[in-house]
Write a protein that holds these residues in place. Structure first.
Motif, PDB file in Angstrom:
ATOM      1  N   ASP A 153      -6.176   4.204  38.059  1.00 56.01           N
ATOM      2  CA  ASP A 153      -5.001   3.710  37.337  1.00 56.01           C
ATOM      3  C   ASP A 153      -4.737   4.491  36.063  1.00 56.01           C
ATOM      4  OD1 ASP A 153      -4.553   1.868  39.244  1.00 56.01           O
ATOM      5  OD2 ASP A 153      -5.279   0.131  38.118  1.00 56.01           O
TER       6      ASP A 153
ATOM      7  N   ASP B  61       0.264   0.011  33.365  1.00 50.50           N
ATOM      8  CA  ASP B  61       1.580   0.244  33.941  1.00 50.50           C
ATOM      9  C   ASP B  61       1.718   1.741  34.216  1.00 50.50           C
ATOM     10  OD1 ASP B  61       4.207   0.483  34.637  1.00 50.50           O
ATOM     11  OD2 ASP B  61       5.035  -0.121  32.699  1.00 50.50           O
TER      12      ASP B  61
ATOM     13  N   ASN C 276       4.168   3.583  34.975  1.00 45.34           N
ATOM     14  CA  ASN C 276       5.379   4.215  34.454  1.00 45.34           C
ATOM     15  C   ASN C 276       5.503   4.095  32.934  1.00 45.34           C
ATOM     16  OD1 ASN C 276       6.397   5.094  36.954  1.00 45.34           O
ATOM     17  ND2 ASN C 276       7.158   3.039  37.396  1.00 45.34           N
TER      18      ASN C 276
ATOM     19  N   THR D 244       6.518   1.748  30.853  1.00 47.34           N
ATOM     20  CA  THR D 244       7.917   1.400  30.572  1.00 47.34           C
ATOM     21  C   THR D 244       8.120   0.766  29.211  1.00 47.34           C
ATOM     22  OG1 THR D 244       7.544  -0.676  31.770  1.00 47.34           O
ATOM     23  CG2 THR D 244       8.524   1.160  33.000  1.00 47.34           C
TER      24      THR D 244
ATOM     25  N   SER E  99       2.702  -0.904  26.700  1.00 43.99           N
ATOM     26  CA  SER E  99       1.972  -0.273  27.802  1.00 43.99           C
ATOM     27  C   SER E  99       1.548   1.135  27.431  1.00 43.99           C
ATOM     28  CB  SER E  99       2.839  -0.256  29.059  1.00 43.99           C
ATOM     29  OG  SER E  99       4.003   0.530  28.858  1.00 43.99           O
TER      30      SER E  99
ATOM     31  N   TRP F 193      -2.373   2.273  27.257  1.00 49.00           N
ATOM     32  CA  TRP F 193      -2.882   3.386  28.060  1.00 49.00           C
ATOM     33  C   TRP F 193      -3.574   4.419  27.171  1.00 49.00           C
ATOM     34  CZ3 TRP F 193      -1.298   8.622  28.069  1.00 49.00           C
ATOM     35  CH2 TRP F 193      -1.878   9.397  29.069  1.00 49.00           C
TER      36      TRP F 193
END
Length: 1768
Positions: free
Chosen positions: A1115, A1258, A1260, A1262, A1266, A1270
């Motif tokens: 992920d 996530d 993408n 967005t 998120s 990350w």
């Protein structure tokens, strides 16, 4: 009704309900007769209705539509009538022409820049739809039947002109009327000044020859209504009997008519009746007004008169000036005339008609009078206004704008008194001040300076605030003059020079007046003149120099008008003033100024003596002397400030007072050294205090000692300087010794402390090196000689013999094994049962000895960097030789194990005669210092030294290698080599790569598949191996310039077949990528000849990432995969160098496609990085991996992924990646190759990730959350673990590289990576050149690498102070510039504070103009402000310190540096458990107060002195840092003893238009306790100030008063009016009515009164159809829901909300109008949250606290709803 007559009902709305049936024609028929019910109170009766009965109701159309019930309107037969219906056709034609004229009158030409659409009701007061018809009808009735239409039209125009506003007449110049007609109407309007005041109109009106006894005139006005005092003035002007009535004083019509009858029956003379009232839009009040007019004229017409007396009735109505006009209906016609008198009272400011101002600039009002004219004839052209009175009215406001350094309230009020006293004197003085105003400069910055009257006539806001047009013009002139007057006062009253006019003799007063009255003198740019004198003083003869000065206006006046005695007096005065203005005085002011004056006078004497100048003293001599001796004078002032106790000895010194040479600073330095002589330092408190004194005086004393070879010092000074210099060196060396050797000792080291104290006195008498050697030997003896007598090294596993000699366990065992039974050193026999045992006590002693030696080493390096290499200059020749000689030391070994001979060893360049030390730290430091600061000076010695090393027969070859390695490491440059970095995957990858390489040669690609089958790694790793091997062995062949070496088509075809058939390349996208590698179809990543090494490195890293992403499924990898392989799907805002974008994202998540990157060049300063609360190294790696993925995505995709768009995204990203590599290299403290290897290791870890469960990432990204999640997860889970084991991982990876068969053929690469091998066969096998220690790359020391070390060893909590320092060091090092920044800001404030001119131009242009004043070379301007770099072309506004706008850059920088300084001081206090001893304000700040150090001279040597190197043959150099010791030395050297800095006195430009009310309120409350106004007082004030203009005037007065009060303070019980009259002397300038209203208030009510007046201003703005909160964010302007309205009404009715409303209004004005208000006060927050936050952040008075608590209990609706609902 019964008689059948017609009944008219007018203004009888109260009766309509009783006549409801009649109005609805609801009749009942009985016996053929109609009846209707009429209501009479509670009774109803039936009335008979005749068949001819008609009932007609006459009402205004507006009333019918708004108030009549719909059923009533529907039942009635309706007819709309206007006056136009009663006109004849020819009258209607005239009316149409009149309407056209009105339209042209009110319309401006389109091309005029001030064009605005005006309604006729804006221009002609009382204008309505029937006005033109009504006027035509009225004029026609008064004319004969044969009057022609043009005459009627002209008279009608004059009737309308009488009701025109004066501002509209001014606007006639731009109206759509013929020029002649415009001029005619202007002349008619100003004829006999009939519109100047009501008195002027009455005089004009009573002189008209009209055959009538009664005259009725309706007068409209925008001014305050008349009072009894005004009537007395009117009677004097008109000589008529005048009676004043007000409609508000009558309750009934009967009482009103009774007074009128009494007036008519009085003395039979011409008389005037004035009836006045306020106009209200309310229909009831409007009906009363109409009824009063009707009753008045009806009653007067009944009155019969037989004499010739005349009665003039004026119905005066006060109106509000509302844009678009009011609902007032004028032009009644009939007997009523109409006129508009803008101001009922004659202006006291303007003497003549203001229309003459239309073609003049404001500066024309202050024209210089003709030569020799000293009376009032100086007024220009026509006497329009008294400029002296104008200036008097501006004095208080101008003084309130001034901000003097160290200003007191008494200075402000004295300044007001002085100015008013001077302006009350002769007209000459008033004139001189008036024409000194530099209005031309102001007018040069505005367009159309002669159109200022027209501009004000077109400014509805100004007209509403001013009330009347004349008052608006007066306020405009005041607004222009006030800042200019403030600027003038700041010049002429600097240092209280105005006192000279009041208290000095005539000669001084005349000179003062001459200076400021002569334009020639004022226009002389004295700074340029000073530069001229300074530049040419040494080039011209003294006599010519004196002639130059005499030719200046000032010099000419002094030479002609001042006698010799007065010249000397002027010189002394000027000298004292110059010292006071140029040099900071902080101690005993009088004594210090006296000494500084004496010093500057001696400078003048010395300058004159050197130039052989025999001319008499003149003022330029002072400037020249100060320029030459500026640094010495300032240094003298600084020493006196630091040591005020030297003042008295200096004053008593007779040698100074009688010396014509500047010697004061040298004697002051000598006195300071005497005070620094340590008497005793036996306690920690004593030597801590002594060290603090030494450090405070260090800059001043070093400045004295560093200039002894310059021409600034005369013979007397040089005699003293030698002793001063030696004394300071001794004191400072002693301070370093005390700091390093005494600080931090434990209690069990008392014997060592005694030893140190014993040698402190010795240190001042012998060379430092000798003392250290003696000191160390004594210390070693006290520790029983801590060296092994056999190996002469520090004992390992120490064993103590009975004779107290110490040996290594292995050494003594070897001796015993040979049969020796005695001590190898002293030959004492050992006991028979002696068994060698390791002694823990001796081990502890050895450890203490090592620690002590490290302290000595630190002291020695500190001494080298701060004394030997002071000012970045090499030491003397003898010192250099001595330092280089310390590379060797001689040992004489007399042990029994070796024959007696001498050994020469290299040593660590320390003065300690001990065993050889492999630690080369000190040698590194001294060599780097020598080579950095004085290479040219020492290269000869280095050459000699290297030659002697080469020729030495005694040096061991290993020692030579070590010595050469030291030289190479001090001179080394980076060399980025090319090797296969993919070998980080180990032997398995290497086998695959070799198979691909073999296939390239023999074409057998099948063997590659076989090799892959045999690999013991997961399938996805095999996929990565084949892809990387294809790039390494096939793609890289395209780099060759020789195309014959490129892969052939046959080879490409063979690899294509492998790719399509391999079971390890099963995914289509993987096969496509492999095919692209073989054919070099990589887009922007394609390999070409001519690429640099760095370019190829970036491509290799990107290919590595691509292989990892193609096989990765974790992920955490998916966002990178989307970014690199499918960038069109991503919505990310990655890291930005754009400050404005960062700030914007703090407010709102603006995620959208595209990636915002700044200019790569903006990243040159890694200290300015925003690491998002991550450690620097993991953050840099995350950013680099992201940029690599973006480069991969941009290499082939056609769409643009960079926002804003760049021409070449790939090149743009490659530049960012190169910056990433550079910053990562600095953060890791490693070379280029190691840095690249680190990145490859990180990419390998991405490929090896094992899928986690429910990671919640996530793919993408967005949202901002998120993205942050990350980045943080990647940094913590991937980057940080790699960095913790980085040393081992790098060693392992470099092992694979070193053993690579291809690399082994390259001797340089093998040696670099740690193999000892023969490099040149011509040299001996054991040559030092072959040693890897010579060629291996040593880590470059940097603070970023030290930060990485602390983080790597997880010592952030163990060493909090060091960690905090390292984290912010890039900013902390800038704190040293804070004093210089403050000096610049003070001078900028001094330059621009009291000037009305807007600062224009760039920073560079300003500096070019100011080079004569100060030097900004040492100023560090903040690099980034919003989206643009600050450079010399940037707007100067960024440097002008303000509290809003671009000026926040300057104030924010100061505030940030102060905060940073205090944070570090607090951290130091917390660490030492002590509190900082003192505080200083920003205004008092000097360079001694702030954290100050030099990176190269102070910090890096400090770190190096606590670094241990270990060198082993065949291995890399390994360094270890003593981090606790580094922390302690940073604490003691840079942080301890520094004060807390308060923000009091931050230089700030203050605009009265943009007042900081929070600051003013805080200052007022601090000096005058405040209480709330009572409700009765509030109500009385609200009633007394019944117009918008009066409220604005009262608020303006109050704000001016509060500005003074914030500085002066006052008695809380003093009447506010008393303060205005007695303290500010403003009684004559304030309207009497306003003074009466304010008489109810005291100084303790100021804040509450401001709240009330500001709310009244907003309330009046609503009445004027204007928005009080115009320009506030739209988020606050949302409407309340019906539910909110109900709840708010409930709250308002149940609670006492008057004070709460005032508090709320203040909050709206002061908080929500700020920039970025929505960020501080979210529009969706509830009011309860807002006020609780205010309670938590402020000290709220009890009465305000009660209001807030009430609010929080009762009401908590959304803040964004309130502003709109304030109209409810």
């Amino acid at each position: 009704m019964e008689t059948g007559q017609t009944v008219l009902l007018l203004n009888l709305q109260n009766l309509y309900e009783s006549l409801y049936d009649a109005l609805n024609q609801y009749y009942v028929t009985l016996g053929g007769q109609k009846y209707v019910d009429l209501g009479l109170g509670t009774h109803r009766v039936k009335c008979r209705v005749h068949k001819n009965f008609r009932l007609i109701v006459i009402e205004e159309q507006e009333v019918v539509y708004e108030q009549f019930p719909i059923p009533l309107i529907n039942r009635m037969e309706k007819h709309y009538l206007d006056i136009n219906t009663v006109l004849r056709n020819e009258q209607k034609n005239i009316a149409r022409q009149l309407k056209e004229w009105v339209e042209n009158f009110v319309s401006l030409w389109i091309q005029h820049p001030m064009k605005k659409q005006y309604d006729p009701s804006d221009v002609f007061i009382g204008y309505h739809e029937d006005t033109c018809s009504s006027v035509i009808l009225q004029v026609t009735e008064n004319q004969g039947a044969d009057t022609d239409s043009q005459t009627i039209l002209d008279k009608a125009k004059h009737v309308l002109l009488n009701c025109a506003t004066p501002d509209s007449v001014v606007r006639l110049d731009k109206a759509r009327l013929p020029d002649e007609e415009r001029e005619h109407f202007i002349k008619e309007y100003v004829k006999e000044e009939m519109h100047s005041s009501l008195g002027d109109y009455i005089v004009y009106h009573t002189q008209q020859l009209e055959q009538s006894h009664f005259f009725f005139t309706e007068v409209t006005t925008f001014s305050r209504l008349l009072t009894a005092v005004d009537i007395q003035q009117l009677q004097k002007v008109t000589n008529l009997d005048i009676r004043l009535l007000s409609l508000q004083q009558f309750d009934t019509e009967h009482s009103f008519l009774k007074i009128i009858r009494e007036f008519l029956g009085s003395t039979p003379v011409d008389k005037v009746l004035i009836i006045q009232t306020d106009y209200d839009k309310d229909s009831y009040r409007g009906n009363i007004l109409s009824s009063a007019k009707y009753s008045c004229i009806n009653e007067i017409n009944k009155w019969a008169t037989t004499d010739n007396t005349k009665t003039f009735v004026y119905f005066v109505t006060k109106l509000l000036r509302i844009e678009g006009g009011t609902s007032y209906v004028g032009f009644q016609g009939g007997s009523w005339g109409s006129v508009h008198i803008d101001d009922l009272r004659r202006s006291t400011e303007f003497v003549s008609d203001v229309h003459s101002l239309k073609k003049q600039c404001i500066s024309d009002l202050f024209e210089e009078p003709p030569e020799g004219n000293s009376t009032k004839t100086f007024f220009p052209k026509e006497y329009i206004l008294d400029t002296t009175d104008l200036i008097r009215s501006c004095v208080q406001a101008a003084v309130s704008m001034l901000r003097d350094a160290g200003e007191s309230g008494e200075l402000c009020t004295n300044r007001v008194d002085n100015l008013l006293t001077l302006l009350d004197g002769s007209q000459t003085q008033g004139y001189k001040i008036s024409y000194l105003l530099k209005l031309e400069g102001y007018e040069a910055t505005i367009p159309y300076p002669k159109s200022w009257v027209l501009s004000e006539a077109s400014n509805i806001n100004a007209l509403q605030e001013g009330g009347t047009f004349l008052n608006t013009l007066w306020r405009k002139i005041q607004a222009v003059v006030t800042p200019l007057l403030a600027n003038l006062i700041s010049v002429i009253d600097r240092d209280c020079n105005l006192d000279l006019l009041l208290n000095e003799c005539d000669d001084i007063r005349n000179l003062w007046l001459k200076i400021f009255a002569s334009k020639d003198m004022l226009h002389v740019p004295y700074g340029k003149l000073e530069n001229f004198f300074i530049q040419h003083y040494t080039l011209i003869s003294p006599g010519h120099f004196q002639e130059l000065f005499i030719n200046t206006p000032l010099g000419s006046y002094i030479s002609k008008n001042v006698n010799k005695k007065m010249k000397k007096d002027l010189f002394k005065r000027y000298l004292k003033d110059f010292v006071s203005m140029s040099v900071d005085v902080a101690s005993d002011e009088k004594l210090q100024v006296s000494l500084l004056c004496q010093a500057l006078a001696s400078c003048v004497d010395e300058v004159k003596k050197r130039q052989k100048d025999d001319d008499e003293l003149s003022l330029p001599h002072i400037h020249i002397a100060y320029h030459v001796y500026k640094s010495r004078l300032q240094n003298l002032s600084r020493m006196i400030s630091l040591r005020p106790d030297i003042l008295s000895p200096l004053q008593r010194n007779q040698q100074i007072s009688c010396c014509q040479e500047m010697v004061l600073d040298v004697h002051a330095a000598k006195a300071c050294l005497e005070y620094l002589e340590p008497s005793t330092l036996d306690t920690e408190a004593l030597y801590q205090h002594w060290l603090k004194q030494v450090k405070r005086l260090k800059p001043s004393l070093e400045l004295i000692c560093s200039q002894h070879n310059t021409r600034q010092y005369g013979g007397r000074c040089k005699e003293i300087l030698h002793d001063v210099s030696n004394g300071w060196k001794r004191i400072y060396t002693l301070a370093l010794f005390v700091e390093h050797m005494l600080l931090g000792f434990q209690n069990d080291e008392s014997h060592l402390r005694a030893l140190i104290l014993t040698h402190i006195q010795t240190l001042s008498k012998v060379r430092t090196f000798s003392v250290l050697g003696i000191f160390q030997r004594k210390r070693a003896k006290s520790m029983f000689g801590l060296e092994c007598a056999v190996c002469l090294m520090e004992p390992q596993d120490p064993v103590g013999l009975p004779c107290h000699h110490i040996y290594c366990l292995t050494c003594i065992m070897k001796s015993l094994d040979t049969g020796k039974t005695s001590c190898p050193k002293c030959r004492q026999e050992l006991p028979n049962n002696f068994q060698p045992r390791v002694s823990e006590d001796i081990r502890v002693s050895i450890k203490k000895n090592a620690e002590f030696r490290q302290r000595c080493k630190g002291f020695f390096i500190d001494l080298l960097s701060t004394v030997c290499f002071k000012d970045n200059t090499p030491p003397a020749r003898g010192v250099i030789k001595h330092l280089l000689s310390l590379y060797f030391f001689l040992t004489n070994n007399k042990s029994s194990l070796k024959p007696e001979h001498e050994h020469i060893h290299t040593k660590d360049l320390s003065p300690f005669d001990e065993s050889p030390d492999k630690n080369p730290v000190v040698r590194s430091v001294i060599l780097k210092l020598l080579l950095k600061f004085s290479f040219d000076a020492v290269q000869e010695y280095l050459q000699q030294h290297l030659s002697s090393v080469e020729d030495s027969r005694f040096l061991d070859e290993e020692d030579k290698a070590e010595l050469y390695a030291m030289y190479i490491n001090c001179l080394e440059n980076e060399d980025g080599g090319q090797m296969d970095q993919y070998l980080v995957y180990g032997e398995e990858y290497k086998v695959v790569r070799d198979a691909v390489a073999e296939a390239v040669v023999n074409g057998n690609v099948e063997q590659i598949e076989e090799v892959l089958e045999k690999c013991n790694v997961p399938p996805r790793n095999r996929t990565v191996f084949i892809l990387l091997a294809l790039f390494r062995e096939v793609t890289t062949r395209y780099r060759s310039a020789n195309t014959g070496l490129h892969p052939t088509p046959e080879q490409c075809q063979a690899f294509e077949e492998l790719i399509q058939g391999s079971r390890f390349l099963h995914q289509q996208e993987v096969r496509d990528f492999g095919s692209n590698l073989v054919n070099n179809r990589l887009g922007k990543l394609a390999v070409h000849h001519g690429n640099t090494i760095v370019d190829n490195t970036v491509i290799e890293l990107t290919i590595h990432l691509a292989a990892a992403l193609l096989t990765g499924t974790h992920d955490l990898v998916m966002p990178l995969k989307q970014l690199g392989l499918s960038p069109q799907n991503m919505q990310v805002n990655t890291k930005s160098n754009n400050l404005s974008e960062k700030l914007f994202n703090l407010i709102l998540d603006q995620t959208k496609p595209g990636h915002i990157l700044g200019d790569p060049e903006l990243r040159n300063n890694p200290d300015a990085l925003d690491t998002k609360n991550m450690s620097l190294t993991p953050f840099t790696l995350v950013r680099m991996v992201t940029h690599l993925a973006m480069l991969l995505g941009a290499s082939e995709k056609s769409h643009q992924i960079i926002q804003p768009t760049v021409e070449d995204a790939s090149s743009f990203l490659a530049l960012h990646i190169k910056k990433d590599l550079d910053q990562l290299s600095k953060a890791l403290g490693r070379g280029f190759d190691d840095t690249v290897t680190t990145v490859h290791l990180v990419l390998r870890s991405l490929q090896e990730l094992v899928q986690a469960i429910n990671s919640g990432i996530d793919p993408n990204l967005t949202t901002k959350a998120s993205r942050n999640k990350w980045e943080t997860t990647v940094a913590e889970d991937i980057m940080t673990p790699q960095l913790k084991d980085l040393d081992q991982l790098l060693q392992k990876a470099k092992g694979f590289i070193r053993t690579d068969s291809r690399l082994s053929s390259n001797f340089i690469m093998r040696v670099t990576y740690g193999d000892d091998c023969s490099f040149l066969t011509s040299l001996a096998q054991g040559s030092q050149v072959h040693s890897s220690a010579v060629w291996s790359y040593r880590e470059r020391l940097s603070l970023l690498s030290l930060t990485h070390i602390v983080e790597q060893h997880d010592q952030k909590e163990e060493l909090p102070l060091l960690w905090r320092f390292l984290q912010k060091e890039g900013e902390i090092r800038q704190i040293k510039h804070l004093p210089n920044i403050l000096i610049l800001l003070k001078r900028l404030v001094r330059e621009f504070q009291n000037t009305s001119d807007q600062a224009v131009g760039s920073i560079g242009e300003f500096i070019d103009k100011q080079k004569a004043l100060f030097n900004t070379q040492n100023l560090r301007i903040p690099e980034v402000f919003c989206s643009k770099d600050l450079d010399l072309d940037s707007d100067l506004q960024y440097l002008l310190p303000r509290r809003q706008g671009p000026g926040l850059c300057a104030t924010g920088l100061v505030s940030h540096l102060v905060t940073l300084h205090n944070e570090m001081v607090n951290a130091a206090d917390n660490h030492t458990k002590e509190e900082s001893s003192y505080r200083v304000s920003v205004a008092e700040l000097t360079e001694e107060h702030v954290i100050c150090y030099d990176m190269e001279k102070d910090l890096l040597p400090l770190v190096l002195s606590n670094c241990q190197y270990s060198l082993e043959r065949g291995h890399e150099t390994i360094s270890q840092f003593d981090l606790p010791r580094i922390q302690q030395q940073i604490l003691t050297r840079f942080l301890q003893g520094k004060p807390h800095i308060t923000r009091t006195g931050i230089p700030t430009l203050v605009n009265t238009q943009d007042r900081d009310y929070d600051t003013i309120f805080k200052a007022v409350k601090g000096k005058v306790p405040q209480v709330a106004l009572s409700s009765l007082t509030r109500n009385a004030l609200s009633r007394g100030l019944d117009s918008y203009s009066e409220v604005c005037e009262a608020l303006k007065i109050l704000e001016l008063l509060m500005g003074f009060l914030s500085m002066t303070g006052g008695d809380p019980m003093m009447s506010l009016v008393t303060y205005l009259q007695d303290i500010l002397k403003m009684a004559d300038q304030i309207n009497h009515h306003i003074l009466q209203v304010l008489h109810r208030c005291h100084l303790r009510h100021c804040v509450s009164l401001w709240q009330l007046l500001s709310s009244l201003k907003s309330e009046n703005l609503l009445r004027l159809k204007r928005e009080p909160f115009m320009g506030y964010p739209d988020e606050y302007h949302m409407l309340l829901t019906e539910e909110d309205k109900i709840e708010l009404k409930t709250f308002v009715t149940k609670a006492n909300v008057d004070q709460w409303l005032l508090e709320m209004h203040e909050f709206l004005l002061l908080r929500l109008g700020r920039p970025q208000a929505t960020a501080d006060y979210n529009p969706s927050w509830r009011l309860r949250i807002i006020f609780i936050s205010i309670l938590n952040s402020e000290c709220v008075p009890s009465w305000r606290l009660a209001v807030v608590i009430t609010l929080c209990v009762h009401f908590s609706k959304n803040l964004n709803s309130y502003i709109i609902y304030h109209t409810v």
